[in-house]
Design an enzyme around this catalytic site. Structure first.
Site, mmCIF file in Angstrom:
data_model
loop_
_atom_site.group_PDB
_atom_site.id
_atom_site.type_symbol
_atom_site.label_atom_id
_atom_site.label_comp_id
_atom_site.label_asym_id
_atom_site.label_seq_id
_atom_site.Cartn_x
_atom_site.Cartn_y
_atom_site.Cartn_z
ATOM 1 N N LYS A 105 3.124 -2.040 -14.350
ATOM 2 C CA LYS A 105 3.185 -2.434 -15.829
ATOM 3 C C LYS A 105 2.306 -1.606 -16.875
ATOM 4 C CE LYS A 105 5.706 -5.365 -18.453
ATOM 5 N NZ LYS A 105 5.339 -7.077 -18.306
ATOM 6 N N HIS A 106 2.951 -1.126 -17.702
ATOM 7 C CA HIS A 106 2.046 -0.141 -18.624
ATOM 8 C C HIS A 106 1.291 0.811 -17.970
ATOM 9 C CE1 HIS A 106 4.067 -2.707 -21.715
ATOM 10 N NE2 HIS A 106 3.191 -3.474 -21.363
ATOM 11 N N ASN A 159 -12.220 1.737 -17.143
ATOM 12 C CA ASN A 159 -12.924 1.315 -15.731
ATOM 13 C C ASN A 159 -12.124 0.397 -14.895
ATOM 14 O OD1 ASN A 159 -15.358 2.289 -16.434
ATOM 15 N ND2 ASN A 159 -15.678 0.915 -17.989
ATOM 16 N N HIS A 178 -8.136 8.356 -17.217
ATOM 17 C CA HIS A 178 -8.369 8.021 -18.516
ATOM 18 C C HIS A 178 -6.824 7.839 -19.278
ATOM 19 C CE1 HIS A 178 -12.748 8.791 -18.145
ATOM 20 N NE2 HIS A 178 -12.622 7.632 -18.727
#
Length: 529
Positions: free
Chosen positions: A280-281, A423, A529
């Protein structure tokens, strides 16, 4: 400037001869004189078409194994001459240069040659010189000349000529010129990229990027953003090479999320058993192995049922009917798998909006490649994260060593953490994630969020205790303080895997020993990231 330009003479010189014969016949029917070279000319002549060799036009034979055949003023002058400029017309008359109104060229198959594993010398011989030179000349002079570089544009050219009495409009020639320059740019990018790899030059002074339009998207991440999907020509299995069997058109976010799901599921080889990833996302909200694909899906789903709603499901084995039935019980955006059984297709056929993609296998996660990210005024380029661990690479740093079961779960959690936004914290137990914390500015917050999600699922499923009890935990980077590690211990984790390398490693190790945890260092970080 006259909008319409007549087509009286065409130069046809192609490597890909798809559709060439039909195009040449149609051009001849329009009264266009045909010029050609080598194999193209011979093929057309064999079919009864009247073709003039370029060597006859230039007065020079093809030479040097075909390296020199169109690099001549009578070719480039015919393409570049401005028909409405007296000095250009006079130069053509003085030197016997005939205007060339249409150029049809596609290039030596350099990309395909390299993809087939050709050696250095063979790749060099498949770098086209005359083709790009002619294309750029014709495209520059699109005010008078039409240039076609792709067989897909043949029908559009003939339709344009039919609409304008064997002529082309300026707007049409502009579009062809754009396509032409894009093609030569992509070709040069392929050559320079290959040479950088061949010479082991990871940071050449200039780097070119290119892609081929696969799909114009309705919008990007948000409705006010225009977007499109381009492929890079590689044969890597994934969303770009998958076949869509049903469902609505993929959106920008669908493609991005499906890629994230498929890359992660490709970490789990079919020989090691079925595996399922739910994303999801762009973050995994559930990952699991199982004795069957249905079991793997169910265990992944139970990690975070709330987030799984409207998610992306990726499988490492062909989709079967039992698994399809389970997936169909909730709203799912996309399912991608390396195959599908007939009964599964029948079940999904009732879900018209569910997108089903079939990939040509799993992605080769060990294959070297590059990743790109645009920043303001530039581009970041790096090697793809292909880092993997084996138990032999791990360093036990606590008094207590992981058990065999804990070690297996640690490696599983570490593999998942590689694909979670930093993180990243991943709790896992018995080959399934039980809590995932992603994308937080503080590592301890990721640890708490993952534990809280696990507690919420325990309550929803009526479990007597959170599934983090007896789990292991993976951290994509080192714990800078002991607080995150102690939060994991409070959630019930018994073993930890992390890179190590903090100035406070000794403090964190001491805290792990005091809490009775087993902990291993990888010496490898997996920031995402």
């Amino acid at each position: 400037m006259t909008d319409l330009a007549p087509l009286r003479r065409a130069l046809l010189s192609v490597s890909d001869k798809t559709g060439l014969l039909d195009l040449a016949r149609a051009l001849a029917d329009h009264g266009v004189e045909l010029l050609s070279t080598g194999g193209s000319a011979q093929m057309l002549r064999d079919e009864g078409l009247e073709v003039r060799d370029v060597s006859d036009l230039t007065g020079f034979p093809e030479m040097m194994d075909g390296r020199v055949k169109t690099l001549h003023p009578k070719v480039h002058g015919g393409l570049l001459a401005l028909r409405d400029k007296d000095s250009h017309v006079a130069a053509m008359d003085d030197h016997g240069i005939l205007p060339i109104d249409l150029l049809v060229v596609n290039l030596y198959p350099f990309e395909a040659t390299v993809a087939a594993g050709a050696d250095y010398d063979t790749a060099i011989e498949n770098i086209d010189i005359g083709g790009p030179a002619m294309i750029r000349a014709a495209a520059k002079n699109h005010v008078h000349v039409a240039v076609v570089t792709d067989p897909e544009d043949y029908d559009a050219l003939l339709a344009e000529m039919a609409s304008h009495d064997s002529q082309t409009s300026y707007a049409f020639r502009q579009k062809l010129a754009l396509t032409a320059y894009s093609r030569t740019a992509a070709y040069d990018a392929a050559v320079s990229g290959w040479m950088a790899r061949a010479l082991d030059a990871p940071a050449p002074r200039r780097r070119a990027f290119a892609g081929t339009l696969a799909q114009t998207l309705r919008y990007g991440e948000n409705p006010h953003q225009a977007a499109a999907f381009y492929t890079d020509g590689s044969d890597r299995a994934g969303v770009a090479t998958a076949t869509q069997l049903q469902g609505k058109e993929l959106s920008y976010n669908n493609i991005n999320d499906t890629d994230a799901a498929f890359e992660l599921v490709s970490e789990f080889l079919p020989a090691d058993g079925p595996a399922c990833v739910i994303v999801k996302h762009a973050n995994p909200c559930g990952v699991a192995r199982g004795a069957t694909l249905r079991e793997a899906y169910g265990r992944a789903f139970d990690c975070d049922r709330t987030s799984a709603f409207g998610g992306i499901v990726a499988l490492n084995a062909p989709l079967d009917g039992e698994t399809a039935q389970a997936i169909a019980e909730i709203f799912t955006e996309v399912v991608i798998a390396p195959g599908v059984h007939h009964d599964a297709r029948d079940i999904f056929a009732k879900k018209k909006n569910l997108r089903l993609l079939i990939s040509p296998g799993l992605a080769n996660m060990a294959a070297p490649s590059l990743t790109y990210r645009q920043v303001s005024g530039g581009m970041l380029v790096q090697d793809k994260d292909t880092g993997r661990l084996s138990p032999d690479a791990l360093k036990v740093v606590t008094r207590k060593a992981p058990t065999e079961r804990e070690m297996a779960d640690l490696l599983f959690a570490w593999t998942v953490a590689k694909h979670v936004k930093s993180n990243a914290i991943v709790y896992a137990k018995d080959g399934a994630t039980v809590g995932v914390g992603a994308g937080q500015m503080s590592r301890v917050d990721s640890t708490r969020i993952a534990a809280r999600k696990a507690a919420d699922m325990a309550e929803a499923l009526g479990l007597p205790a959170p599934p983090t009890e007896g789990s292991v935990v993976a951290s994509d980077a080192f714990f800078p303080f002991a607080d995150g590690l102690l939060t994991a211990a409070e959630a019930g984790a018994t073993a930890v895997i992390q890179p190590g390398g903090s100035v406070r490693d000794d403090e964190v190790i001491a805290a792990a020993d005091e809490a009775g945890l087993a902990m291993v260092f990888t010496g490898m970080r997996h920031f995402r990231h």
